[in-house]
Design a protein around this motif. Structure first.
Motif, short mmCIF file in Angstrom:
data_model
loop_
_atom_site.label_atom_id
_atom_site.label_comp_id
_atom_site.label_asym_id
_atom_site.label_seq_id
_atom_site.Cartn_x
_atom_site.Cartn_y
_atom_site.Cartn_z
N GLY A 143 0.77 -1.23 0.00
CA GLY A 143 0.00 0.00 0.00
C GLY A 143 0.80 1.28 0.00
N LYS A 144 2.10 1.21 -0.15
CA LYS A 144 2.94 2.41 -0.19
C LYS A 144 3.34 2.74 -1.63
CE LYS A 144 4.85 2.07 4.48
NZ LYS A 144 3.94 1.00 4.94
N ASP B 182 2.91 7.19 1.95
CA ASP B 182 1.96 6.28 2.59
C ASP B 182 0.57 6.90 2.55
OD1 ASP B 182 0.60 4.39 4.00
OD2 ASP B 182 1.85 4.49 5.80
N GLY B 183 -0.31 6.36 1.70
CA GLY B 183 -1.67 6.85 1.59
C GLY B 183 -2.67 6.02 2.37
N LYS B 184 -2.16 5.16 3.26
CA LYS B 184 -3.02 4.31 4.09
C LYS B 184 -3.87 3.35 3.26
CE LYS B 184 -1.43 6.65 7.56
NZ LYS B 184 -0.35 6.09 8.41
N HIS B 185 -3.30 2.89 2.13
CA HIS B 185 -4.01 1.90 1.33
C HIS B 185 -4.03 0.56 2.06
CE1 HIS B 185 -4.88 4.06 -2.36
NE2 HIS B 185 -3.69 4.62 -2.31
N THR B 186 -5.10 -0.17 1.89
CA THR B 186 -5.27 -1.44 2.60
C THR B 186 -4.85 -2.65 1.77
OG1 THR B 186 -7.57 -1.55 1.84
CG2 THR B 186 -7.15 -0.51 3.98
N GLY B 187 -4.49 -2.43 0.50
CA GLY B 187 -4.08 -3.52 -0.36
C GLY B 187 -3.13 -3.05 -1.43
N SER C 59 -8.52 -1.11 -3.30
CA SER C 59 -9.97 -1.22 -3.22
C SER C 59 -10.58 0.13 -2.84
CB SER C 59 -10.37 -2.28 -2.18
OG SER C 59 -9.81 -1.98 -0.92
N ASN C 60 -9.74 1.04 -2.35
CA ASN C 60 -10.15 2.41 -2.11
C ASN C 60 -9.22 3.35 -2.89
OD1 ASN C 60 -8.20 1.46 0.04
ND2 ASN C 60 -8.10 3.65 0.40
N MET C 61 -9.61 4.60 -3.03
CA MET C 61 -8.86 5.55 -3.85
C MET C 61 -8.38 6.72 -3.00
SD MET C 61 -10.02 7.56 -7.34
CE MET C 61 -10.15 6.02 -8.24
N ALA C 62 -7.18 7.20 -3.30
CA ALA C 62 -6.62 8.38 -2.63
C ALA C 62 -6.24 9.42 -3.68
CB ALA C 62 -5.39 8.00 -1.81
N PHE C 63 -6.55 10.68 -3.40
CA PHE C 63 -6.14 11.79 -4.27
C PHE C 63 -5.06 12.59 -3.57
CE2 PHE C 63 -10.47 10.85 -5.65
CZ PHE C 63 -10.30 10.79 -7.02
N TRP C 64 -4.02 12.91 -4.34
CA TRP C 64 -2.83 13.54 -3.76
C TRP C 64 -2.66 14.95 -4.33
CZ3 TRP C 64 0.47 10.50 -0.53
CH2 TRP C 64 0.13 9.15 -0.47
#
Length: 253
Positions: free
Chosen positions: A201-202, A218-223, A242-247
């Protein structure tokens, strides 16, 4: 924020691996309107799974590669294939930033460059690389300045090639991918850095010129981060498992 994210994508997107109206699973490409969430057009032709899709940066054409060992050229305005290439292995493919050339990575050991206007005459350049039995190529991308080619794999290794000479400039590793997941790698819009997600997840970042790792995000992704795409106009990007992060960038005083 919503406006900048919208710039990263066209009003519509291309989706592969669809289920037809008859309920039969087909390896057909679909054209999806994000505005009203409806399919605009179907693009049948591939007989096996589509593994590579790339829109032209200059017009409404796109290119697809499949496990059926073919590359097809398409126009969004027509369901009919505009060009077909039969290859000797599984391809990955991508347009260059000018939309005049496309690259085909074949069987994880060879990169061929084609002129879009005369691709039927064969490649104008072929770069043969040392075959790595531990992984397969899963993607190929040009940098925005057209000078570099990025090869991503389903292992824990990336390569950067000189787009004119085919020489391997850097090999990147040190990120987790023990399960052979297809992890998407990307250049930053200024072509200075290469980024890829990992199994834990990094996000790992390297300097494209020096080859040195410069950051670990590190966006705290779970997978595993299977998708990583930059907005071509603004310095923002999205990463997704399985989730999305915008930077967004931070500005130091």
């Amino acid at each position: 924020m919503a406006a900048s994210i919208h710039v990263a994508f066209k009003v519509s997107c291309i989706v592969s691996k669809c289920i037809s109206v008859f309920g039969i699973l087909e390896d057909t490409i679909r054209y999806l309107s994000l505005h009203d969430n409806k399919y605009i057009r179907y693009f049948p032709g591939h007989s096996k799974r589509v593994t590579s899709l790339c829109m032209s940066p200059v017009d409404d054409t796109f290119i697809s590669g499949s496990l059926d060992k073919t590359i097809r050229l398409w126009d969004l305005r027509s369901p009919n294939c505009q060009g077909l290439m039969h290859l000797q292995g599984k391809p990955v493919c991508s347009f260059d930033p000018e939309g005049l050339i496309f690259a085909a990575g074949i069987n994880s050991e060879m990169v061929k460059l084609y002129d879009l206007r005369s691709f039927d005459k064969g490649p104008f350049a072929t770069f043969k690389l040392q075959y790595d039995r531990t992984c397969e190529w899963t993607g190929i991308k040009f940098s925005n300045d057209g000078k570099l080619i990025l090869l991503s794999t389903n292992g824990a290794a990336l390569r950067i090639l000189d787009a004119f000479k085919g020489v391997v400039l850097h090999s990147f590793g040190g990120y987790n991918n023990s399960k052979g997941v297809t992890l998407e790698a990307s250049f930053t819009p200024d072509s200075q850095f290469v980024m890829i997600g990992s199994e834990d997840g990094k996000i790992h970042v390297w300097n494209a010129e020096s080859g040195m790792k410069v950051a670990l995000l590190d966006g705290k992704h779970t997978g595993p981060i299977c998708c990583l795409q930059f907005n071509p106009k603004y310095m923002t990007f999205a990463s997704a498992c399985s989730n999305m992060a915008f930077w967004l960038p931070t500005i130091d005083d």
